[in-house]
Design a protein around this motif. Structure first.
Motif, PDB file in Angstrom:
ATOM      1  N   ALA A 312       0.831  -1.208   0.000  1.00 36.31           N
ATOM      2  CA  ALA A 312       0.000   0.000   0.000  1.00 36.31           C
ATOM      3  C   ALA A 312       0.865   1.258   0.000  1.00 36.31           C
ATOM      4  O   ALA A 312       0.585   2.224  -0.722  1.00 36.31           O
ATOM      5  N   ALA A 313       1.933   1.255   0.791  1.00 40.73           N
ATOM      6  CA  ALA A 313       2.816   2.421   0.860  1.00 40.73           C
ATOM      7  C   ALA A 313       3.493   2.667  -0.483  1.00 40.73           C
ATOM      8  O   ALA A 313       3.582   3.808  -0.956  1.00 40.73           O
ATOM      9  N   LEU A 314       3.969   1.605  -1.123  1.00 46.37           N
ATOM     10  CA  LEU A 314       4.658   1.757  -2.395  1.00 46.37           C
ATOM     11  C   LEU A 314       3.696   2.175  -3.507  1.00 46.37           C
ATOM     12  O   LEU A 314       4.062   2.956  -4.389  1.00 46.37           O
ATOM     13  N   ALA A 315       2.472   1.694  -3.458  1.00 47.82           N
ATOM     14  CA  ALA A 315       1.483   2.087  -4.468  1.00 47.82           C
ATOM     15  C   ALA A 315       1.197   3.587  -4.415  1.00 47.82           C
ATOM     16  O   ALA A 315       0.860   4.195  -5.436  1.00 47.82           O
ATOM     17  N   SER A 316       1.360   4.171  -3.245  1.00 46.73           N
ATOM     18  CA  SER A 316       1.084   5.611  -3.098  1.00 46.73           C
ATOM     19  C   SER A 316       2.128   6.480  -3.797  1.00 46.73           C
ATOM     20  O   SER A 316       1.927   7.690  -3.945  1.00 46.73           O
ATOM     21  N   LEU A 317       3.246   5.893  -4.217  1.00 48.49           N
ATOM     22  CA  LEU A 317       4.329   6.667  -4.826  1.00 48.49           C
ATOM     23  C   LEU A 317       4.160   6.856  -6.327  1.00 48.49           C
ATOM     24  O   LEU A 317       4.932   7.605  -6.942  1.00 48.49           O
ATOM     25  N   ALA A 318       3.200   6.192  -6.935  1.00 48.70           N
ATOM     26  CA  ALA A 318       3.048   6.241  -8.393  1.00 48.70           C
ATOM     27  C   ALA A 318       2.829   7.666  -8.887  1.00 48.70           C
ATOM     28  O   ALA A 318       2.072   8.446  -8.292  1.00 48.70           O
ATOM     29  N   GLU A 319       3.509   7.997  -9.976  1.00 50.97           N
ATOM     30  CA  GLU A 319       3.405   9.309 -10.608  1.00 50.97           C
ATOM     31  C   GLU A 319       2.601   9.198 -11.897  1.00 50.97           C
ATOM     32  O   GLU A 319       2.539   8.123 -12.500  1.00 50.97           O
ATOM     33  N   PRO A 320       2.018  10.300 -12.362  1.00 48.04           N
ATOM     34  CA  PRO A 320       1.411  10.269 -13.699  1.00 48.04           C
ATOM     35  C   PRO A 320       2.497   9.936 -14.722  1.00 48.04           C
ATOM     36  O   PRO A 320       3.622  10.440 -14.623  1.00 48.04           O
ATOM     37  N   PRO A 321       2.213   9.066 -15.690  1.00 43.65           N
ATOM     38  CA  PRO A 321       3.237   8.670 -16.649  1.00 43.65           C
ATOM     39  C   PRO A 321       3.929   9.847 -17.342  1.00 43.65           C
ATOM     40  O   PRO A 321       5.153   9.829 -17.536  1.00 43.65           O
ATOM     41  N   GLU A 322       3.174  10.868 -17.703  1.00 43.28           N
ATOM     42  CA  GLU A 322       3.785  12.009 -18.395  1.00 43.28           C
ATOM     43  C   GLU A 322       4.842  12.676 -17.526  1.00 43.28           C
ATOM     44  O   GLU A 322       5.901  13.085 -18.010  1.00 43.28           O
ATOM     45  N   ARG A 323       4.562  12.775 -16.221  1.00 42.42           N
ATOM     46  CA  ARG A 323       5.538  13.393 -15.320  1.00 42.42           C
ATOM     47  C   ARG A 323       6.768  12.507 -15.166  1.00 42.42           C
ATOM     48  O   ARG A 323       7.898  12.994 -15.170  1.00 42.42           O
TER      49      ARG A 323
END
Length: 334
Positions: A312-323
């Protein structure tokens, strides 16, 4: 020995972790801290010895998949000379390489242009001959390097026919493609649908997936379910998921990584690699280590097991692909 898995329906076997030659075959690369990894020693002979030392540790650790490319400077040459010097049986490992970029830096870190992309038939034919010269019978998997919509490679029937011919003739055992950029999903959807002689042309895909850029995960799971092998590259986001990333804008994400790594008793690079290995559709994740120390640390990720709080903690780090891809494009060669 590291666990082996079938690379989809390709007939090839790979270890859960492999070693990529991108940071070992040329003096300039975009990974954070690359110059320090090489000790700024760019003599060809010194770099070959350095590459062989890292490959030795990879072999001793049980890694049996090795990944190179024509554009990795002398990466294929260093890998081939190591395989022959160690007397490794071609059946004892799996080797992949790629075509589509021509290395143009002339062994300079400050080159204005490091590589030129060209996905035409003459480039495929020339570079395949070069790869075979350097890797010989070790070459198992030949991949389009960074297939994108812009390159037009999937719209060139003569290229696709030649790849099919290489496989049918036994010149290589499998063909694949690697992906790059925010449009990777569209490219993979198209590639997956391409057939020759009633069979899917591409046996495998090598794609970026990490805790910052996880958008391709559902599609990778789907194509793997249908028999396409999946290799993950850039699991550490070119060094952004290591202690070398001191960018203040990354501090909040780094704090999450450090907290979870401390809780699980590992380093943040091991945590990031474990997140990739935690995906059931991943056949092999590449270590891009340029030093013996970093490789040993990467290999230790095979023993790190995530729990639900970590996921859950690692999933929160996802960025928008364009960024994510804009940040990657801004990384300097060093």
């Amino acid at each position: 020995m590291v666990e082996m898995r079938a690379l989809g329906d390709s007939g090839l076997m790979v270890t859960r972790m492999g070693l990529g030659m991108a940071a070992l075959g040329r003096p300039g690369y975009i990974t954070l801290g690359h110059a320090e990894d090489l000790g700024r020693r760019y003599d060809v002979a010194a770099m070959e010895l350095h590459a062989h030392a890292v490959l030795d540790v990879a072999w001793d650790a049980g890694l049996r998949y090795f990944d190179a490319a024509r554009s990795y400077g002398r990466g294929e040459e260093f890998l081939g000379s190591w395989l022959r010097a160690r007397g490794i049986d071609p059946a004892a490992c799996t080797v992949g390489s790629k075509w589509g970029y021509t290395y143009t830096a002339d062994w300079r870190v400050d080159a204005e242009v490091h590589e030129i992309k060209d996905h035409t038939l003459p480039t495929l034919q020339r570079q395949f001959a070069e790869s075979r010269e350097r890797l010989g019978d070790y070459l198992d998997l030949y991949q389009i390097h960074s297939a994108t919509e812009d390159s037009g490679v999937l719209d060139r029937p003569e290229v696709l026919d030649e790849l099919a011919r290489l496989k049918a003739s036994g010149a290589v055992r499998a063909v694949g493609l690697t992906l790059s950029g925010p449009d990777s999903a569209r490219t993979l959807e198209r590639a997956f649908a391409i057939e020759r002689d009633g069979r899917r042309l591409f046996d495998s895909v090598q794609a970026t997936w990490n805790v910052l850029e996880s958008s391709l995960g559902p599609l990778l799971a789907r194509v793997r379910e249908a028999g396409m092998g999946v290799i993950v590259k850039e699991a550490l986001a070119n060094g952004r998921l290591t202690p070398r990333n001191t960018d203040p804008a990354f501090s909040a994400s780094r704090a999450v990584l450090e907290r979870e790594a401390a809780r699980l008793g590992c380093t943040i690079d091991q945590l990031a690699l474990a997140a990739v290995l935690d995906q059931p559709w991943v056949d092999c994740v590449l270590s891009g280590a340029a030093t013996v120390e970093h490789l040993r640390s990467n290999v230790a990720a095979l023993d790190v097991h995530l729990d639900e709080p970590a996921r859950a903690a690692l999933a929160s780090l996802a960025e928008p692909p364009e960024r994510y891809w804009a940040a990657r494009a801004a990384l300097p060669w060093q």
